[in-house]
Design a protein around this motif. Structure first.
Motif, PDB file in Angstrom:
ATOM      1  N   GLU A   2       0.849  -1.192   0.000  1.00 38.09           N
ATOM      2  CA  GLU A   2       0.000   0.000   0.000  1.00 38.09           C
ATOM      3  C   GLU A   2       0.888   1.247   0.000  1.00 38.09           C
ATOM      4  O   GLU A   2       1.928   1.288   0.645  1.00 38.09           O
ATOM      5  N   LEU A   3       0.490   2.276  -0.755  1.00 38.24           N
ATOM      6  CA  LEU A   3       1.325   3.452  -1.000  1.00 38.24           C
ATOM      7  C   LEU A   3       1.813   4.139   0.276  1.00 38.24           C
ATOM      8  O   LEU A   3       2.994   4.455   0.404  1.00 38.24           O
ATOM      9  N   ASN A   4       0.941   4.381   1.256  1.00 34.64           N
ATOM     10  CA  ASN A   4       1.371   5.088   2.468  1.00 34.64           C
ATOM     11  C   ASN A   4       2.380   4.274   3.272  1.00 34.64           C
ATOM     12  O   ASN A   4       3.335   4.824   3.825  1.00 34.64           O
ATOM     13  N   ASN A   5       2.188   2.952   3.349  1.00 34.40           N
ATOM     14  CA  ASN A   5       3.164   2.103   4.041  1.00 34.40           C
ATOM     15  C   ASN A   5       4.493   2.094   3.293  1.00 34.40           C
ATOM     16  O   ASN A   5       5.562   2.152   3.902  1.00 34.40           O
ATOM     17  N   HIS A   6       4.425   2.004   1.975  1.00 30.01           N
ATOM     18  CA  HIS A   6       5.636   2.030   1.147  1.00 30.01           C
ATOM     19  C   HIS A   6       6.396   3.338   1.369  1.00 30.01           C
ATOM     20  O   HIS A   6       7.610   3.350   1.594  1.00 30.01           O
ATOM     21  N   GLN A   7       5.670   4.426   1.336  1.00 34.53           N
ATOM     22  CA  GLN A   7       6.254   5.757   1.525  1.00 34.53           C
ATOM     23  C   GLN A   7       6.898   5.881   2.907  1.00 34.53           C
ATOM     24  O   GLN A   7       8.014   6.389   3.042  1.00 34.53           O
TER      25      GLN A   7
END
Length: 167
Positions: A2-7
């Motif tokens: 998921e984008l926020n976790n990746h970020q």
């Protein structure tokens, strides 16, 4: 991922890379309750064996609200309380600015691995808690001049050593 976790993971790794370049140990507290990374060093003089804590936030380049000279970041009151005040282990807020597209986080070439974009820091040690009934968050400005660098991390440790009480 998921984008926020990746970020967020990239942001912590970005900061850990700067700490590694500075020669510091990096630990991830478990569970994470307001501190994402603990930096330490193994010094031959035990009085200089100090730690600092970092709360890492990330913002995509296209989401940044800029003030005149800095990045505006909104923290919950609980997050603010965990970062403010004088502590035995000094704590800093770090904001990592990341590219909008995760594919642009790094570029790899034979002579270099380049991590993108940049990180900035702020100490809330001397900040008082805003006193407004029912307030759930507070916005702080992280100065753009506070670029997180190897030298900045060394300065954090230098300050922490000055504050260690004599036995």
């Amino acid at each position: 991922m998921e984008l926020n976790n990746h970020q967020g993971w990239y942001g912590e790794t970005f900061v850990a890379a700067i700490a590694a370049a500075a020669g510091f140990q990096v630990a991830v507290p478990y569970p994470d309750i307001g501190k994402d990374l603990i930096l330490g060093r193994d010094h031959e003089d035990p009085e200089l064996d100090v730690q600092i804590a970092l709360q890492v936030k990330t913002r995509r380049v296209d989401q940044i609200e800029t003030a005149d000279a800095g990045l505006r970041i909104t923290l919950s009151i609980d997050q603010f309380k965990r970062l403010r005040g004088r502590r035995q282990v000094p704590c800093y807020l770090v904001v990592v600015v990341v590219p909008a597209d995760p594919a642009a986080y790094i570029s790899v070439d034979v002579p270099a691995l380049t991590l993108k974009h940049s990180a900035y820091w702020l100490s809330l040690e001397n900040r008082s808690l805003p006193v407004q009934q029912g307030q759930k968050s507070v916005t702080v400005t992280v100065p753009r001049e506070n670029l997180l660098t190897v030298d900045a991390l060394h300065e954090f440790f230098h300050r922490a050593c000055e504050e260690v009480p004599a036995p």
